[in-house]
Design an enzyme around this catalytic site. Structure first.
Site, short mmCIF file in Angstrom:
data_model
loop_
_atom_site.label_atom_id
_atom_site.label_comp_id
_atom_site.label_asym_id
_atom_site.label_seq_id
_atom_site.Cartn_x
_atom_site.Cartn_y
_atom_site.Cartn_z
N ASP A 188 25.47 25.41 49.17
CA ASP A 188 24.93 26.60 48.51
C ASP A 188 24.65 27.68 49.56
O ASP A 188 24.00 27.39 50.58
CB ASP A 188 23.62 26.17 47.81
N TYR B 220 24.34 42.29 37.74
CA TYR B 220 25.45 42.14 38.68
C TYR B 220 25.76 43.46 39.41
O TYR B 220 25.89 43.49 40.63
CB TYR B 220 26.67 41.65 37.90
P1 NAD Z 1 34.90 33.28 41.15
O1 NAD Z 1 33.80 33.13 40.17
O2 NAD Z 1 36.26 32.83 40.79
O3 NAD Z 1 34.52 32.56 42.52
C1 NAD Z 1 33.23 32.56 43.04
C2 NAD Z 1 33.07 31.29 43.83
O4 NAD Z 1 31.76 31.30 44.39
C3 NAD Z 1 33.18 30.02 42.97
O5 NAD Z 1 34.14 29.14 43.51
C4 NAD Z 1 31.78 29.43 43.00
O6 NAD Z 1 31.77 28.02 43.00
C5 NAD Z 1 31.24 29.99 44.31
N1 NAD Z 1 29.79 30.07 44.31
C6 NAD Z 1 28.97 30.55 43.33
N2 NAD Z 1 27.70 30.42 43.68
C7 NAD Z 1 27.68 29.88 44.92
C8 NAD Z 1 26.65 29.49 45.82
N3 NAD Z 1 25.37 29.64 45.50
N4 NAD Z 1 27.00 28.97 47.01
C9 NAD Z 1 28.31 28.79 47.34
N5 NAD Z 1 29.32 29.12 46.53
C10 NAD Z 1 29.01 29.65 45.33
O7 NAD Z 1 34.91 34.80 41.60
P2 NAD Z 1 36.11 35.64 42.24
O8 NAD Z 1 36.82 36.29 41.12
O9 NAD Z 1 36.86 34.84 43.22
O10 NAD Z 1 35.25 36.76 42.96
C11 NAD Z 1 34.95 36.69 44.33
C12 NAD Z 1 34.10 37.88 44.69
O11 NAD Z 1 34.79 39.08 44.33
C13 NAD Z 1 32.76 37.94 43.96
O12 NAD Z 1 31.79 38.43 44.85
C14 NAD Z 1 33.00 38.91 42.85
O13 NAD Z 1 31.81 39.56 42.49
C15 NAD Z 1 33.96 39.88 43.50
N6 NAD Z 1 34.77 40.59 42.52
C16 NAD Z 1 35.65 39.91 41.72
C17 NAD Z 1 36.39 40.59 40.77
C18 NAD Z 1 37.34 39.89 39.86
O14 NAD Z 1 37.82 40.50 38.89
N7 NAD Z 1 37.67 38.62 40.09
C19 NAD Z 1 36.24 41.97 40.66
C20 NAD Z 1 35.32 42.64 41.48
C21 NAD Z 1 34.62 41.93 42.43
C1 AKB Z 2 33.39 40.93 36.34
O1 AKB Z 2 33.91 41.19 35.24
O2 AKB Z 2 32.21 40.63 36.49
C2 AKB Z 2 34.26 41.07 37.57
C3 AKB Z 2 34.15 42.43 38.13
C4 AKB Z 2 34.97 43.53 37.58
O3 AKB Z 2 33.39 42.65 39.04
N1 AKB Z 2 35.60 40.71 37.22
#
Ligand code: NAD
Ligand code: AKB
Length: 334
Positions: free
Chosen positions: A53, A153
């Protein structure tokens, strides 16, 4: 000396693409951290994997003592829908967790006398348009406009951008001893991302990817937003390439810390029309969820990414058409 890269949240959607991309680079060691064990094929590409974590500071201390970290890609977070369901947990993971990683980075920078690059994925969720007409009239939103998020968020992301500024610019000023090295914080505000290999969970932009993946599996799908809902999206390879481009950019070329990037901005109806082109039997209905609809109604229809293009040469390779035809459909393996 190989470069050591710590990736938190490495088992997530971006993590999957990033580990693949970095593992192809010579002289790069990946240290991957996630709450969940890394998928086997990803773990095989890493120098070390840690299940744990980001809230566990002892664990982070152990990682820092075992590895000399040069760059952090801090991906671990709870996404927007999940954060609305569990706001206190979201704050703990998204804010306290990020603070822990920034502390790790500054400690590493000071003890080694070098800059540690810190790549932070922020989001279009940092924007908050107050009502639908404002969203529709806003055009391409610039980084400094409309930053009044209404979700836990979005607030977490915007605040962590500020924390990044603080650790990069101000942290050392009151220090008695001048030290070499600091945190080189760089941030991208991502649109909703669509991957061919993973299905999102816990986000509010998830409807785009969910619709497509359901169609590919022959499952019916109830879209949780109205057909006219429009937000920016991007294909995952462009998102991963952008992170690597920003990481590699010379510091003096950067005029800001948080950058918009954009690719395409279809409505939910246009995503459905594109999905039907490839899966004519797709069964999609609309069942808007009041709260989730309310979240995307505050996010911009489009963002201005002039600064990313000018400062570090960002350009998307996949427009809406190409994202489906050349990446998503072939990658779905159907
Ligand atoms: P995801 O939910 O697929 O992956 C997040 C990962 O973080 C998961 O594998 C989860 O197990 C891990 N995690 C959660 N809490 C944790 C903790 N306390 N300790 C360790 N690991 C932990 O998300 P993603 O789509 O890969 O996004 C990655 C980053 O990009 C995030 O910060 C998200 O906010 C940002 N983001 C994503 C998107 C999108 O559309 N996917 C868009 C904008 C920003
Ligand atoms: C969400 O929907 O929370 C993400 C983002 C746009 O940050 N995919």
């Amino acid at each position: 000396m190989p470069k050591t890269i710590l990736i938190t949240g490495a088992n997530g959607e971006i993590g999957h693409g990033l580990v693949e991309a970095l593992s192809g680079k010579p002289d790069t060691r990946i240290v991957a951290l996630d709450l969940r064990p890394l998928d086997d094929h990803l773990a095989a590409k890493c120098h070390a994997t840690v299940v744990g974590d980001i809230g566990d500071r002892d664990l982070l201390g152990r990682i820092a003592s075992e590895h000399e970290i040069d760059t952090v890609f801090h991906l671990a977070a709870l996404l927007s829908t999940r954060s609305e369901r569990q706001p206190l947990l979201a704050h703990r993971v998204n804010v306290d967790g990020t603070l822990n990683l920034l502390e790790l980075a500054i400690a590493e920078a000071r003890s080694e006398g070098k800059d540690v690059r810190f790549l932070y994925p922020s989001s279009i969720a940092v924007y908050g348009l107050p009502y639908l007409d404002a969203k529709r009239n806003a055009g391409k939103v610039c980084e400094d406009d409309h930053t009044r998020p209404t979700t836990m968020y979005g607030i977490n992301k915007l605040y962590c951008e500020r924390l990044g500024d603080y650790y990069a610019d101000h942290y050392r000023q009151l220090d008695q001893e001048a030290t070499k090295g600091g945190v080189d914080f760089r941030c991208i505000r991502f649109p909703g991302l669509i991957s061919a290999v993973t299905v999102p969970s816990g986000g509010t932009s998830d409807y785009g990817a969910e619709m497509l993946h359901a169609a590919a599996k022959g499952e019916s799908y109830a879209c949780f937003v109205r057909p006219d809902t429009r937000i920016p999206f991007m294909a995952m390879p462009d998102a991963v390439r952008a992170l690597l481009m920003l990481e590699a950019a010379p510091k003096e070329a950067l005029t800001r810390r948080a950058y918009n990037i954009a690719a395409f901005s279809p409505s939910a109806e246009e995503i459905l029309a594109m999905t039907l082109r490839f899966f004519p039997n797709a069964k999609v209905s609309y069942d808007p969820h009041l709260k989730r609809q309310g979240i995307v109604d505050t996010w911009p229809e489009d963002v201005d990414d002039t600064a990313a293009r000018a400062d570090w040469g960002f350009h998307h390779e996949f427009d809406f058409e190409r994202a489906f035809a050349d990446y998503l459909i072939p990658g779905l393996g159907v």
